[in-house]
Design a protein around this motif. Structure first.
Motif, PDB file in Angstrom:
ATOM      1  N   ARG A   7       0.830  -1.208   0.000  1.00 54.32           N
ATOM      2  CA  ARG A   7       0.000   0.000   0.000  1.00 54.32           C
ATOM      3  C   ARG A   7       0.863   1.255   0.000  1.00 54.32           C
ATOM      4  O   ARG A   7       0.567   2.236  -0.691  1.00 54.32           O
ATOM      5  N   MET A   8       1.930   1.246   0.766  1.00 52.20           N
ATOM      6  CA  MET A   8       2.830   2.402   0.787  1.00 52.20           C
ATOM      7  C   MET A   8       3.470   2.618  -0.577  1.00 52.20           C
ATOM      8  O   MET A   8       3.609   3.758  -1.042  1.00 52.20           O
ATOM      9  N   ASP A   9       3.850   1.530  -1.231  1.00 52.17           N
ATOM     10  CA  ASP A   9       4.471   1.657  -2.543  1.00 52.17           C
ATOM     11  C   ASP A   9       3.488   2.240  -3.554  1.00 52.17           C
ATOM     12  O   ASP A   9       3.844   3.131  -4.346  1.00 52.17           O
ATOM     13  N   ARG A  10       2.248   1.757  -3.530  1.00 50.12           N
ATOM     14  CA  ARG A  10       1.241   2.307  -4.445  1.00 50.12           C
ATOM     15  C   ARG A  10       0.963   3.771  -4.140  1.00 50.12           C
ATOM     16  O   ARG A  10       0.764   4.585  -5.050  1.00 50.12           O
ATOM     17  N   LEU A  11       0.940   4.119  -2.854  1.00 48.29           N
ATOM     18  CA  LEU A  11       0.680   5.505  -2.470  1.00 48.29           C
ATOM     19  C   LEU A  11       1.793   6.428  -2.948  1.00 48.29           C
ATOM     20  O   LEU A  11       1.538   7.523  -3.464  1.00 48.29           O
ATOM     21  N   ARG A  12       3.040   5.994  -2.795  1.00 50.73           N
ATOM     22  CA  ARG A  12       4.162   6.815  -3.261  1.00 50.73           C
ATOM     23  C   ARG A  12       4.093   7.040  -4.769  1.00 50.73           C
ATOM     24  O   ARG A  12       4.295   8.161  -5.258  1.00 50.73           O
ATOM     25  N   LYS A  13       3.832   5.966  -5.510  1.00 53.62           N
ATOM     26  CA  LYS A  13       3.770   6.091  -6.966  1.00 53.62           C
ATOM     27  C   LYS A  13       2.642   7.026  -7.390  1.00 53.62           C
ATOM     28  O   LYS A  13       2.814   7.866  -8.284  1.00 53.62           O
ATOM     29  N   ALA A  14       1.480   6.893  -6.742  1.00 55.70           N
ATOM     30  CA  ALA A  14       0.352   7.756  -7.093  1.00 55.70           C
ATOM     31  C   ALA A  14       0.658   9.213  -6.756  1.00 55.70           C
ATOM     32  O   ALA A  14       0.335  10.131  -7.525  1.00 55.70           O
TER      33      ALA A  14
END
Length: 210
Positions: A7-14
């Motif tokens: 979830r953190m990785d997706r949040l950073r990318k977004a």
């Protein structure tokens, strides 16, 4: 990768994508970009996820330390799934477990209390000496089941059925007769055994006196 990490990785990318799009749009419009940092809400969300990941890591570290020190060796649930865990989150699970373990009455949601009382009702009725008391207990039980169905207090639904008073009295009478018949049969068998023992002793005394 754990769920929190994903979830953190997706949040950073977004966040980076939206930030890049915002900067590009401002540059095309010929204006100075107003911010070169991530959105504050996204930063706070990322920090919350990081905190959750830290808590999970801390819990795992405590478990690993306990395993190394052998503190779980005598735990009856070691290596087994938690009992009554159906995969659904129940914030009141520990209260229900405590009430069940301590055999407390009058506590907890009415649905659970009535379900437990229903399972034990026959034994309670069998302890009563007369029909009048049996009728009173069954009627009181039915009244509380109906009242619990009417109340909208939350908690699990009331699925316990009411009892037919006349049917329960007849069942109580049948169980009572069966129990008395069993007691009479046991008494008769004991009487026969006692008589046989007395005859054996008399024969033994006569045999010794010869």
């Amino acid at each position: 990768m754990s769920d929190a990490d994903a979830r953190m990785d997706r949040l950073r990318k977004a966040a980076r994508y939206r930030f890049a799009q915002q900067v590009e749009a401002e540059e095309r419009a010929g204006v100075e970009p107003r911010s070169r940092s991530l959105d504050p809400d996204e930063v706070r969300a990322e920090r919350r996820l990081q905190g959750a990941r830290d808590m999970v890591a801390h819990a795992n570290a405590l478990i690993d330390d306990g395993l190394e020190r052998g503190v779980f060796e005598d735990n009856p649930l070691r290596g087994k799934p938690l009992p009554d865990n159906d995969g659904r989150h129940d914030p009141d699970w520990w209260i229900k477990r405590y009430v069940e373990r301590e055999e407390l009455t009058g506590l907890g949601p009415p649905a659970l209390a009535l379900r437990k009382e229903d399972a034990e009702l026959d034994d309670r009725l069998d302890a009563e000496p007369g029909e009048a008391r049996v009728r009173e207990i069954v009627q009181d039980f039915d009244d509380r089941v109906i009242e619990a169905r009417r109340q909208l207090l939350g908690g699990p639904p009331v699925v316990t059925r009411v009892r037919d008073v006349e049917v329960e009295v007849a069942r109580w009478r049948d169980r009572r007769e069966a129990r008395l018949a069993l007691e009479r049969s046991a008494a008769d068998e004991q009487a026969v055994a006692d008589a046989a023992e007395r005859r054996r002793r008399r024969w033994w005394r006569r045999a010794r006196s010869r």
